[in-house]
Design a protein around this motif. Structure first.
Motif, PDB file in Angstrom:
ATOM      1  N   ILE A 375      30.150  48.080  36.886  1.00 37.74           N
ATOM      2  CA  ILE A 375      29.551  49.092  36.248  1.00 37.74           C
ATOM      3  C   ILE A 375      30.219  49.799  35.478  1.00 37.74           C
ATOM      4  CG2 ILE A 375      27.478  49.515  37.880  1.00 37.74           C
ATOM      5  CD1 ILE A 375      28.877  52.145  38.427  1.00 37.74           C
ATOM      6  N   GLY A 376      29.447  49.968  34.313  1.00 38.71           N
ATOM      7  CA  GLY A 376      30.017  50.646  33.204  1.00 38.71           C
ATOM      8  C   GLY A 376      30.008  50.234  31.671  1.00 38.71           C
ATOM      9  N   HIS A 377      31.553  50.771  30.902  1.00 41.02           N
ATOM     10  CA  HIS A 377      31.547  50.083  29.627  1.00 41.02           C
ATOM     11  C   HIS A 377      33.255  49.084  29.975  1.00 41.02           C
ATOM     12  CE1 HIS A 377      28.165  51.204  27.648  1.00 41.02           C
ATOM     13  NE2 HIS A 377      28.532  52.316  28.291  1.00 41.02           N
ATOM     14  N   GLY A 378      33.595  49.470  29.028  1.00 41.48           N
ATOM     15  CA  GLY A 378      35.139  49.027  28.461  1.00 41.48           C
ATOM     16  C   GLY A 378      34.542  47.300  28.670  1.00 41.48           C
ATOM     17  N   LEU A 379      34.214  46.664  27.305  1.00 44.64           N
ATOM     18  CA  LEU A 379      34.793  45.939  27.103  1.00 44.64           C
ATOM     19  C   LEU A 379      35.415  45.693  25.345  1.00 44.64           C
ATOM     20  CD1 LEU A 379      32.011  43.849  28.528  1.00 44.64           C
ATOM     21  CD2 LEU A 379      34.195  43.532  29.529  1.00 44.64           C
ATOM     22  N   ASN A 380      36.643  44.836  25.469  1.00 45.31           N
ATOM     23  CA  ASN A 380      37.012  45.198  24.019  1.00 45.31           C
ATOM     24  C   ASN A 380      37.175  43.551  23.408  1.00 45.31           C
ATOM     25  OD1 ASN A 380      38.246  46.019  21.975  1.00 45.31           O
ATOM     26  ND2 ASN A 380      40.021  47.323  22.303  1.00 45.31           N
ATOM     27  N   ASP A 385      40.133  43.046  26.821  1.00 44.04           N
ATOM     28  CA  ASP A 385      40.603  43.622  27.521  1.00 44.04           C
ATOM     29  C   ASP A 385      39.595  43.821  28.175  1.00 44.04           C
ATOM     30  OD1 ASP A 385      43.078  43.515  26.659  1.00 44.04           O
ATOM     31  OD2 ASP A 385      43.055  45.673  26.071  1.00 44.04           O
ATOM     32  N   SER A 387      37.900  46.735  31.364  1.00 44.59           N
ATOM     33  CA  SER A 387      38.083  47.858  32.134  1.00 44.59           C
ATOM     34  C   SER A 387      36.627  47.821  32.687  1.00 44.59           C
ATOM     35  CB  SER A 387      38.529  48.786  31.571  1.00 44.59           C
ATOM     36  OG  SER A 387      38.641  49.638  32.144  1.00 44.59           O
ATOM     37  N   ARG A 388      36.345  47.814  34.156  1.00 38.54           N
ATOM     38  CA  ARG A 388      34.614  48.574  34.323  1.00 38.54           C
ATOM     39  C   ARG A 388      35.061  48.656  36.162  1.00 38.54           C
ATOM     40  NH1 ARG A 388      30.576  46.663  31.208  1.00 38.54           N
ATOM     41  NH2 ARG A 388      28.910  45.828  32.967  1.00 38.54           N
ATOM     42  N   GLY A 389      34.111  49.942  36.623  1.00 42.00           N
ATOM     43  CA  GLY A 389      33.542  50.045  37.842  1.00 42.00           C
ATOM     44  C   GLY A 389      33.650  48.370  38.428  1.00 42.00           C
ATOM     45  N   THR A 408      38.070  50.178  40.368  1.00 44.32           N
ATOM     46  CA  THR A 408      37.845  49.510  39.064  1.00 44.32           C
ATOM     47  C   THR A 408      38.775  47.980  39.129  1.00 44.32           C
ATOM     48  OG1 THR A 408      40.411  50.606  37.643  1.00 44.32           O
ATOM     49  CG2 THR A 408      37.876  51.380  38.215  1.00 44.32           C
ATOM     50  N   ILE A 409      38.294  47.282  37.854  1.00 41.96           N
ATOM     51  CA  ILE A 409      39.099  46.220  37.275  1.00 41.96           C
ATOM     52  C   ILE A 409      39.391  46.180  35.728  1.00 41.96           C
ATOM     53  CG2 ILE A 409      38.063  44.290  39.504  1.00 41.96           C
ATOM     54  CD1 ILE A 409      36.475  43.846  36.932  1.00 41.96           C
ATOM     55  N   ALA A 410      40.885  46.102  35.798  1.00 39.65           N
ATOM     56  CA  ALA A 410      41.325  45.239  34.385  1.00 39.65           C
ATOM     57  C   ALA A 410      41.689  43.974  34.448  1.00 39.65           C
ATOM     58  CB  ALA A 410      42.468  46.470  34.840  1.00 39.65           C
ATOM     59  N   GLY A 411      41.849  43.173  33.127  1.00 37.71           N
ATOM     60  CA  GLY A 411      42.177  42.317  33.003  1.00 37.71           C
ATOM     61  C   GLY A 411      42.060  42.162  31.866  1.00 37.71           C
TER      62      GLY A 411
END
Lengths: 448, 471
Positions: A375-380, A385, A387-389, A408-411
């Motif tokens: 869920i959420g935003h977090g795509l660049n 990059d 980053s999401r819930g 959260t995952i980040a990659g």
């Protein structure tokens, strides 16, 4: 027969607007008309909640004068409004700037074979309201039979019938009819303070292809209850398995990064990298507008360019960007038949399947996370990059141990594509952008 | 120039006919929603005005309520045949004989005017709007040679609505809305970052001359991108988080606002449904939703059901006090209307929505708040967030800073924060006295309907939250 006449009337209107635009001073003009019918029913706890039935039309105009572009659109089809919009578009264009890449595509030589694309199911039109309501009620009823389900967001059945008409001053004139239908249900399990929720759906062009209420309900129940009693995990880097819906999400982000618009604007990390290896050998990505009966299939794009099959990435190598006419000219490439409105959109955009079954992939995981929802935003797109819930299932010794939430995952997309370990054999065209189960070496999971 | 205001050229007799048809199967309540919207758009990139657009949207929606059920039909053809068909589609929700009803139409007197468009943008010349766009573009570009790409867009619209219902209400509104937004890509040593800024609201041209100039918008976007070039990866794990005033209001929107929308509580899907008058947050936390803040993007004179809205106290010192209501939920829950029934356009049924949601100022000094953190994250700019009914929510920062020994140190890149709403409300242990509002550019999506909203908050400290960075 009545429907046919209406389509001819609207095609006539499109031609008329092009003539008006030309005589108002436009060098080139393109008109799109959409004529749609919508039916939707939402049921909840065994009762109808919302019932919507409606028809609507929409007109879109693009004109070019001295290589300057202006757009207009309207749902008001009164002659007065349409004439005003046409004249004003030409006046507005004059205030814009010359753009050497502006302009309509040349007229295509070939005519698409619309019938072979299987876009229209007469059955969808013939379904009556009580039958549609019954399908939604049935789906929810089956789901609620499971005592672990404690509340319902309701079930919905939706049908759409859309006629698309496109004409331009270069002599293109085309139209096609398409149908859609979908069945969905959203559920909750657990008590007020430890709720979990999920949903499932089936969406198709042909009614016969739609999953049964039983199948949709069972999947929704299974997806919901498997999240009960979640744990939070420690912050760590682990191998991650993407379920097909999550691969589809990742592909959606990849699409944004290979869209010719993002490339010529230099807001994608893939700009200037044609021919480079972005992913590893396992990554082959295709956009195909001609797969019969699929949700992303269409005979021609929003500029009248015939759709086609384009291999975007082959064994990790970036072969092309997806373009409309404008982005193609900017990038010295050809349009790939991906024009969508004034921008660029996917047709059927998918990650080609591999050979491993999802079960094999999970049991090969050892210890790691199966990603089931974000869920959420977090795509660049500029950096790739992510980053999401996240919600997932923790795997130990190749078996699902417990659900995980509030992490959260980040990659980074490029890193993910270069660290693909296995691609599943379970590709289904459930959505226009899709992919099979996918296993990647490592992502950062932030928890406690 | 079209006299857009006159586009609902329906007589009282015709309106009565539509309502009669809508209630012909015995619904409890019928309503006509008429919308005429004129929208204009200018886009600049690669140093040229790339395109302009103009759009007209006309439509009529008919809604019928029967108990807790809703029937809806819409059309953009206002002929008696099509409006009658829309009414009958909506009527189909009920299945009883038509009641014998007469409507006495009463035109609602306008309340407070929350719009401030002295120089309306829909009558402003395109040349002037292009001028605003160019000013922002040039200001952004000349901030630094590291700024390699700039994109500026300007959108404005006016939406005329008329709502007529079977209780005799006739309510009208003419809502202006404008937005100027700039994005900038900065590049240095093969690294690339993007920054955004923007503003607007229910305003006229004068706003962009006096309150938020295009130059300011352009520079802010450039500065954000330049700052990110120096940013380090955000940390990963649980830590104290200080939220900057203004933009951080997205936390309130996601963590509290959505779950206090009445429909989710009537259906008991929201975690708040059994918590009315119960303490859910720290005593420092007071939250309002206010559709009446002058000129704000999320404000309106009447909601999309014709109700005059009220500033609504949602959480009073940690205690839940009100839901955001529309007609359907208010009636079924037997609670007063708050004026939060909103819809994206005539194709949609109204549902309970937020307007501008914010945390009220508290008593702490922002400097003290920062000094109380040894190691943590300062969240400054936001991309957005999402919540589900279980109370799990995320929000994504586009930039922030590391906090070390009570001071801001290195800027950090994009990261997503996740939490559970009641848990986080209880962990807000310091609230600054510096309430501010976020960029007037926000859009909120719910059930496929996008509407303009805003949010605000003072400097806040959440004692512990999961930060999803990579280092």
């Amino acid at each position: 027969m009545k429907k046919k006449l209406q389509t001819e009337d609207l095609a006539g209107l499109a031609e008329k607007l092009i003539v008006q635009a030309r005589s108002a001073g436009a060098d080139e003009a393109q008109v799109t008309i959409g004529d749609g019918m919508e039916f939707s029913v939402d049921v909840r706890l065994g009762r109808v909640e919302n019932l919507v039935e409606a028809g609507s039309r929409h007109m879109g105009l693009k004109i070019i004068k001295d290589l300057k572009t202006a757009y207009a659109s309207s749902s008001d089809f009164s002659e007065h409004t349409l004439q005003h919009l046409v004249r004003n578009a030409v006046k507005r264009a004059v205030l814009g700037s010359r753009d050497e890449c502006a302009g309509l595509p040349p007229r295509a030589a070939e005519k698409p074979d619309i019938a072979s694309l299987a876009l229209f199911d007469p059955r969808v039109r013939e379904l009556n309201a009580p039958d549609k309501i019954r399908l939604a009620l049935e789906t929810e009823r089956i789901a609620l039979e499971d005592k672990r389900i404690t509340n319902s967001h309701g079930a919905s059945f939706v049908t759409n019938e859309v006629t698309t008409i496109l004409a331009n001053s270069k002599g293109f004139a085309g139209s096609y009819d398409q149908t859609f239908c979908s069945l969905s249900v959203g559920l909750q399990a657990g008590g007020t303070d430890d709720k979990v929720e999920d949903y499932w759906f089936s969406a198709e062009r042909f009614f016969k292809d739609l999953k049964t209420p039983e199948e949709v309900a069972r999947r929704a129940v299974q997806r919901t209850v498997r999240q009960l009693n979640p744990r939070k995990i420690k912050t760590q880097s682990v191998p991650v398995v993407f379920e097909p819906a999550m691969t589809a999400w990742l592909l959606g982000f990849l699409f944004a990064c290979v869209s010719g618009m993002a490339i010529y604007r230099k807001v994608s990390f893939l700009a200037g990298r044609l021919g480079e290896r972005i992913g590893n050998d396992l990554v082959t990505v295709v956009d195909d507008g001609l797969k019969p009966g699929r949700l992303g299939t269409r005979p021609f794009d929003s500029e009248g360019v015939p759709c086609r099959k384009t291999t975007v990435m082959e064994k990790g190598k970036l072969l092309t960007y997806l373009c409309n006419t404008y982005a193609g000219r900017k990038l010295n490439l050809r349009t790939t038949g991906n024009a969508d409105g004034a921008g660029i959109g996917p047709n059927n955009f998918y990650l080609a399947p591999g050979t491993a079954s999802p079960e094999e992939i999970i049991s090969s995981l050892g210890q790691g996370l199966i990603l089931v929802r974000t869920i959420g935003h977090g795509l660049n797109p500029v950096t790739g990059d992510i980053s999401r819930g996240a919600f997932g299932l923790w795997v130990e010794n190749g078996e699902i141990a417990y659900p995980v939430s509030e992490v959260t995952i980040a990659g980074n997309l490029e890193k993910i594509l270069s660290q693909v370990e296995t691609v599943g054999n379970d590709l289904e065209f459930r959505t226009a952008v899709c992919g099979p189960t996918l296993k990647v070496e490592e992502l950062t999971v932030a928890g406690s | 120039m079209i006299a857009f205001e006159n586009h609902f050229d329906l007589s009282r007799g015709e309106l009565r006919k539509i309502l009669d048809a809508a209630l012909s199967r015995g619904g409890d309540f019928a309503e006509i929603y008429l919308e005429y919207r004129v929208y204009s758009f200018v886009n600049m990139e690669e140093d040229i005005i790339k395109e302009t657009a103009e759009s007209v949207s006309l439509g009529l929606g008919v809604r019928v309520l029967s108990g807790d059920m809703t029937g809806y039909g819409y059309t953009n053809d206002l002929s008696p045949e099509k409006t009658g068909k829309a009414a009958l589609s909506a009527a189909a929700i009920a299945s009883a004989p038509a009641g014998n009803r007469t409507f006495k139409f009463k035109v609602a007197r306008p309340g407070k005017n929350v719009y401030s468009a002295a120089h309306p943008l829909h009558t402003t010349r395109l040349k002037t709007k292009i001028g605003l766009v160019k000013d922002a573009y040039l200001a952004c570009q000349k901030t630094s040679p590291a700024i390699k790409k700039v994109k500026v867009l300007f959108q404005d619209q006016v939406q005329y609505v008329t709502i007529i219902n079977s209780e005799g209400l006739v309510a009208r509104d003419a809502r202006p809305q404008a937005k100027l937004a700039c994005s900038a890509v900065a590049e240095k040593a093969r690294r690339k970052e993007i920054g955004y800024s923007g503003g607007g609201g229910r305003v006229g041209l004068e706003y962009f001359r006096r309150i938020l100039t295009p130059g300011q918008v352009g520079r802010e976007a450039a500065e954000e991108a330049l700052k990110l070039l120096e940013a380090v990866e955000a940390p990963a794990g649980e830590m104290p988080v200080v939220l900057a005033p203004g933009h951080s209001g997205v936390l309130v929107h996601e963590a509290v606002g959505h779950l206090l929308e009445a429909d989710f509580n009537r259906k008991k899907t929201s975690i708040f449904w059994d918590k009315m008058n119960k303490k859910v947050g720290a005593p420092t936390v007071t939250i309002y939703d206010d559709p009446t803040i002058p000129s704000f993007r999320g404000s309106y004179n009447i909601d999309d059901e014709g109700t005059v809205p009220q500033k609504t106290l949602l959480i009073d010192r940690g205690v839940v006090c009100s839901y955001l209501q529309d007609r359907l939920s208010a009636r079924l829950m037997n609670l007063p209307l708050t004026g939060h029934g909103r819809r994206q356009d005539y194709t949609c049924v109204p549902i309970p929505r937020m307007s501008t949601t914010y945390i009220e100022s508290g008593g702490d000094d922002p400097g003290d708040i920062l000094r109380s953190v040894r190691r943590g994250l300062y969240a400054e700019r936001f991309e957005g967030g999402q919540v589900e009914d279980s109370g799990k929510f995320t929000f994504t920062i586009s930039s922030g800073y590391l906090v070390e020994d009570g001071r801001l140190t290195a800027p950090v890149k994009q990261a997503t924060l996740i939490g559970s709403n009641i848990d986080i409300l209880q962990k807000i242990d310091m609230v600054g006295h510096d309430l501010a509002f976020g960029l007037q550019t926000g859009t909120c999506g719910k059930e496929g309907q996008d509407i303009p909203v805003g949010d605000g908050c003072p400097t806040l400290k959440v004692s512990l939250m999961t930060v999803g960075g990579r280092s």
